[in-house]
Design a protein around this motif. Structure first.
Motif, PDB file in Angstrom:
ATOM      1  N   THR A  77     -13.909  -6.237   3.324  1.00 45.10           N
ATOM      2  CA  THR A  77     -13.962  -5.655   1.980  1.00 45.10           C
ATOM      3  C   THR A  77     -13.807  -6.716   0.904  1.00 45.10           C
ATOM      4  OG1 THR A  77     -12.895  -4.093   0.463  1.00 45.10           O
ATOM      5  CG2 THR A  77     -11.481  -5.176   2.075  1.00 45.10           C
ATOM      6  N   GLY A  78     -14.354  -6.420  -0.266  1.00 45.21           N
ATOM      7  CA  GLY A  78     -14.137  -7.269  -1.426  1.00 45.21           C
ATOM      8  C   GLY A  78     -12.965  -6.775  -2.259  1.00 45.21           C
ATOM      9  N   ARG A  79     -12.380  -5.657  -1.861  1.00 39.95           N
ATOM     10  CA  ARG A  79     -11.260  -5.066  -2.593  1.00 39.95           C
ATOM     11  C   ARG A  79      -9.937  -5.564  -2.027  1.00 39.95           C
ATOM     12  NH1 ARG A  79     -13.036   1.336  -2.973  1.00 39.95           N
ATOM     13  NH2 ARG A  79     -15.281   1.005  -3.105  1.00 39.95           N
ATOM     14  N   ASP A  80      -8.983  -5.774  -2.896  1.00 38.15           N
ATOM     15  CA  ASP A  80      -7.640  -6.143  -2.451  1.00 38.15           C
ATOM     16  C   ASP A  80      -6.635  -5.585  -3.448  1.00 38.15           C
ATOM     17  OD1 ASP A  80      -5.495  -7.170  -1.144  1.00 38.15           O
ATOM     18  OD2 ASP A  80      -5.837  -9.254  -1.695  1.00 38.15           O
ATOM     19  N   ASP A  81      -6.292  -4.319  -3.278  1.00 38.26           N
ATOM     20  CA  ASP A  81      -5.360  -3.660  -4.183  1.00 38.26           C
ATOM     21  C   ASP A  81      -4.500  -2.682  -3.388  1.00 38.26           C
ATOM     22  OD1 ASP A  81      -6.797  -0.934  -4.204  1.00 38.26           O
ATOM     23  OD2 ASP A  81      -8.370  -2.318  -4.859  1.00 38.26           O
ATOM     24  N   ILE A  82      -3.467  -2.200  -4.017  1.00 36.94           N
ATOM     25  CA  ILE A  82      -2.506  -1.319  -3.345  1.00 36.94           C
ATOM     26  C   ILE A  82      -3.170  -0.030  -2.878  1.00 36.94           C
ATOM     27  CG2 ILE A  82      -0.454   0.108  -3.709  1.00 36.94           C
ATOM     28  CD1 ILE A  82       0.608  -2.088  -5.534  1.00 36.94           C
ATOM     29  N   ALA A  83      -4.051   0.546  -3.703  1.00 35.41           N
ATOM     30  CA  ALA A  83      -4.707   1.806  -3.339  1.00 35.41           C
ATOM     31  C   ALA A  83      -5.569   1.628  -2.098  1.00 35.41           C
ATOM     32  CB  ALA A  83      -5.550   2.315  -4.508  1.00 35.41           C
ATOM     33  N   SER A  84      -6.320   0.521  -2.027  1.00 33.90           N
ATOM     34  CA  SER A  84      -7.184   0.270  -0.866  1.00 33.90           C
ATOM     35  C   SER A  84      -6.353   0.094   0.391  1.00 33.90           C
ATOM     36  CB  SER A  84      -8.042  -0.975  -1.102  1.00 33.90           C
ATOM     37  OG  SER A  84      -8.919  -0.780  -2.186  1.00 33.90           O
ATOM     38  N   GLN A 142       8.318  -3.364  -6.997  1.00 33.02           N
ATOM     39  CA  GLN A 142       7.149  -2.599  -7.439  1.00 33.02           C
ATOM     40  C   GLN A 142       7.346  -1.138  -7.023  1.00 33.02           C
ATOM     41  OE1 GLN A 142       3.189  -4.390  -6.849  1.00 33.02           O
ATOM     42  NE2 GLN A 142       4.241  -6.157  -5.962  1.00 33.02           N
ATOM     43  N   LEU A 143       7.702  -0.300  -7.976  1.00 36.19           N
ATOM     44  CA  LEU A 143       8.045   1.088  -7.681  1.00 36.19           C
ATOM     45  C   LEU A 143       6.890   1.844  -7.035  1.00 36.19           C
ATOM     46  CD1 LEU A 143      10.307   0.201  -9.654  1.00 36.19           C
ATOM     47  CD2 LEU A 143      10.315   2.530 -10.537  1.00 36.19           C
ATOM     48  N   ASP A 144       5.645   1.567  -7.489  1.00 35.15           N
ATOM     49  CA  ASP A 144       4.511   2.295  -6.930  1.00 35.15           C
ATOM     50  C   ASP A 144       4.287   1.948  -5.463  1.00 35.15           C
ATOM     51  OD1 ASP A 144       3.760  -0.276  -7.534  1.00 35.15           O
ATOM     52  OD2 ASP A 144       1.815   0.236  -8.382  1.00 35.15           O
ATOM     53  N   LEU A 145       4.504   0.674  -5.104  1.00 37.77           N
ATOM     54  CA  LEU A 145       4.343   0.260  -3.712  1.00 37.77           C
ATOM     55  C   LEU A 145       5.416   0.894  -2.829  1.00 37.77           C
ATOM     56  CD1 LEU A 145       2.900  -1.379  -1.589  1.00 37.77           C
ATOM     57  CD2 LEU A 145       4.273  -3.366  -2.232  1.00 37.77           C
ATOM     58  N   GLU A 188       6.865   3.742  -3.323  1.00 38.92           N
ATOM     59  CA  GLU A 188       6.525   5.152  -3.159  1.00 38.92           C
ATOM     60  C   GLU A 188       5.389   5.344  -2.158  1.00 38.92           C
ATOM     61  OE1 GLU A 188       8.245   7.698  -4.258  1.00 38.92           O
ATOM     62  OE2 GLU A 188       9.629   6.201  -5.073  1.00 38.92           O
ATOM     63  N   ILE A 189       4.399   4.446  -2.179  1.00 37.71           N
ATOM     64  CA  ILE A 189       3.283   4.533  -1.235  1.00 37.71           C
ATOM     65  C   ILE A 189       3.781   4.364   0.200  1.00 37.71           C
ATOM     66  CG2 ILE A 189       1.228   3.308  -0.394  1.00 37.71           C
ATOM     67  CD1 ILE A 189       0.521   2.797  -3.352  1.00 37.71           C
ATOM     68  N   ILE A 190       4.622   3.349   0.421  1.00 37.19           N
ATOM     69  CA  ILE A 190       5.160   3.110   1.761  1.00 37.19           C
ATOM     70  C   ILE A 190       6.022   4.284   2.205  1.00 37.19           C
ATOM     71  CG2 ILE A 190       6.663   1.626   3.156  1.00 37.19           C
ATOM     72  CD1 ILE A 190       5.815  -0.709   1.347  1.00 37.19           C
ATOM     73  N   SER A 191       6.845   4.773   1.295  1.00 39.29           N
ATOM     74  CA  SER A 191       7.727   5.898   1.606  1.00 39.29           C
ATOM     75  C   SER A 191       6.934   7.136   1.987  1.00 39.29           C
ATOM     76  CB  SER A 191       8.630   6.195   0.410  1.00 39.29           C
ATOM     77  OG  SER A 191       9.425   7.324   0.637  1.00 39.29           O
ATOM     78  N   GLU A 192       5.896   7.439   1.219  1.00 38.66           N
ATOM     79  CA  GLU A 192       5.068   8.614   1.499  1.00 38.66           C
ATOM     80  C   GLU A 192       4.334   8.473   2.824  1.00 38.66           C
ATOM     81  OE1 GLU A 192       4.728  11.650   0.028  1.00 38.66           O
ATOM     82  OE2 GLU A 192       6.525  10.921  -0.989  1.00 38.66           O
ATOM     83  N   GLN A 193       3.872   7.248   3.123  1.00 40.45           N
ATOM     84  CA  GLN A 193       3.168   7.033   4.376  1.00 40.45           C
ATOM     85  C   GLN A 193       4.107   7.239   5.561  1.00 40.45           C
ATOM     86  OE1 GLN A 193      -0.215   6.435   4.864  1.00 40.45           O
ATOM     87  NE2 GLN A 193       0.441   6.946   6.933  1.00 40.45           N
ATOM     88  N   LEU A 194       5.337   6.742   5.442  1.00 38.39           N
ATOM     89  CA  LEU A 194       6.327   6.945   6.504  1.00 38.39           C
ATOM     90  C   LEU A 194       6.608   8.434   6.704  1.00 38.39           C
ATOM     91  CD1 LEU A 194       8.859   4.061   5.726  1.00 38.39           C
ATOM     92  CD2 LEU A 194       7.440   4.268   7.781  1.00 38.39           C
ATOM     93  N   LYS A 195       6.737   9.157   5.618  1.00 45.07           N
ATOM     94  CA  LYS A 195       7.001  10.597   5.708  1.00 45.07           C
ATOM     95  C   LYS A 195       5.822  11.335   6.326  1.00 45.07           C
ATOM     96  CE  LYS A 195      10.342  10.639   1.928  1.00 45.07           C
ATOM     97  NZ  LYS A 195      10.623  11.043   0.533  1.00 45.07           N
ATOM     98  N   ASN A 196       4.608  10.900   5.976  1.00 45.59           N
ATOM     99  CA  ASN A 196       3.411  11.507   6.580  1.00 45.59           C
ATOM    100  C   ASN A 196       3.360  11.262   8.084  1.00 45.59           C
ATOM    101  OD1 ASN A 196       2.540  12.441   4.109  1.00 45.59           O
ATOM    102  ND2 ASN A 196       1.194  10.704   3.714  1.00 45.59           N
ATOM    103  N   ASP A 197       3.949  10.145   8.507  1.00 42.33           N
ATOM    104  CA  ASP A 197       3.986   9.804   9.935  1.00 42.33           C
ATOM    105  C   ASP A 197       5.178  10.441  10.655  1.00 42.33           C
ATOM    106  OD1 ASP A 197       1.679   8.322   9.758  1.00 42.33           O
ATOM    107  OD2 ASP A 197       2.709   6.420   9.417  1.00 42.33           O
ATOM    108  N   GLY A 198       5.945  11.246   9.936  1.00 39.37           N
ATOM    109  CA  GLY A 198       7.038  11.970  10.572  1.00 39.37           C
ATOM    110  C   GLY A 198       8.414  11.355  10.402  1.00 39.37           C
ATOM    111  N   PHE A 199       8.519  10.290   9.580  1.00 40.36           N
ATOM    112  CA  PHE A 199       9.816   9.644   9.343  1.00 40.36           C
ATOM    113  C   PHE A 199      10.336  10.078   7.968  1.00 40.36           C
ATOM    114  CE2 PHE A 199       7.280   6.701  11.967  1.00 40.36           C
ATOM    115  CZ  PHE A 199       8.056   6.694  13.116  1.00 40.36           C
ATOM    116  N   HIS A 200      11.346  10.922   7.968  1.00 40.47           N
ATOM    117  CA  HIS A 200      11.838  11.492   6.711  1.00 40.47           C
ATOM    118  C   HIS A 200      13.165  10.887   6.260  1.00 40.47           C
ATOM    119  CE1 HIS A 200       8.677  14.523   6.660  1.00 40.47           C
ATOM    120  NE2 HIS A 200       8.881  14.671   7.962  1.00 40.47           N
ATOM    121  N   ASN A 201      13.732  10.004   7.073  1.00 42.74           N
ATOM    122  CA  ASN A 201      15.006   9.366   6.726  1.00 42.74           C
ATOM    123  C   ASN A 201      14.703   8.007   6.092  1.00 42.74           C
ATOM    124  OD1 ASN A 201      17.716   8.985   6.491  1.00 42.74           O
ATOM    125  ND2 ASN A 201      18.160   9.037   8.685  1.00 42.74           N
TER     126      ASN A 201
END
Length: 224
Positions: free
Chosen positions: A83-90, A142-145, A147-160
């Protein structure tokens, strides 16, 4: 591995193929220039590793990755996205479809060969199951990063999941609580992720704590 543009793409595919062939133990290599060609190849042949360009003449490579992950046969097959993209969303999107590696253009064939070797090695290793009760601490200014990591962990079943946004806050949390996995950025506003790890390792409680270090640096640093 599908890629973009007609004549340029064919040349790129041939160059990449030559580079991959220098790796030991590489089997059959299939090439496609479009999503349609990719689908036809996948229908007829089992694939052990995908190298996919994000931008294709008839769609996006991430759509192919999304579709492949819905099939039992390919739910854990290694994938490398060019990819030519390199950002948090990607990166967040790649993580959601378990893309093993993101190669940002321009990259060298040596870079590609390293990522292939890592993907194939990991694919042969036994998968380690992380208990859903694992307690994570994410440290990044970086608060947004975070939150992204936290949400991904929760989506994977890790809520702690706990969060800290600076060095001092992280040290207090580590002192007053017990964590099973640490994710920290290298650069923090009031300190350094490596110094944080050094302090942690001096605590007998966290001698064997698994730690994932996030960094924008790419190189070898001595003296640490």
């Amino acid at each position: 591995f599908p890629s973009h543009d007609r004549e340029d793409t064919q040349e790129l595919l041939d160059v990449i193929e030559m580079g991959i062939k220098k790796l030991n133990g590489i089997g059959t290599i299939f090439k496609a220039r479009t999503l349609e060609e990719s689908v036809e190849i996948i229908k007829k042949n089992p694939i052990g590793l995908f190298i996919i360009d994000w931008v294709l003449p008839d769609g996006e490579g991430i759509d192919l990755a999304r579709k492949l992950r819905t099939f039992k046969q390919y739910e854990n097959t290694p994938m490398i996205m060019m990819t030519g993209r390199d950002d948090i969303a990607s990166r967040a999107e790649f993580n959601s479809f378990k893309i093993n590696s993101m190669l940002v253009k321009p990259f060298s064939l040596d870079d590609l060969r390293v990522e292939i070797a890592i993907c194939l090695k990991n694919n042969d290793e036994e998968i380690v199951n992380i208990p859903p009760t694992t307690k994570f601490l994410i440290i990044d200014d970086q608060l947004d990063l975070v939150e992204i990591i936290s949400e991904q962990l929760k989506n994977d079943g890790f809520h702690n999941v706990d969060k800290a946004y600076q060095f001092s806050d992280a040290m207090k949390k580590l002192e007053n609580d017990n964590y099973s996995f640490l994710i920290t950025d290298w650069v923090l506003k009031d300190g350094n992720g490596l110094d944080l790890i050094g302090n942690i390792r001096n605590n007998p409680k966290y001698k064997k704590l698994p730690i994932l270090l996030i960094t924008g640096r790419d190189g070898i640093v001595t003296g640490k």
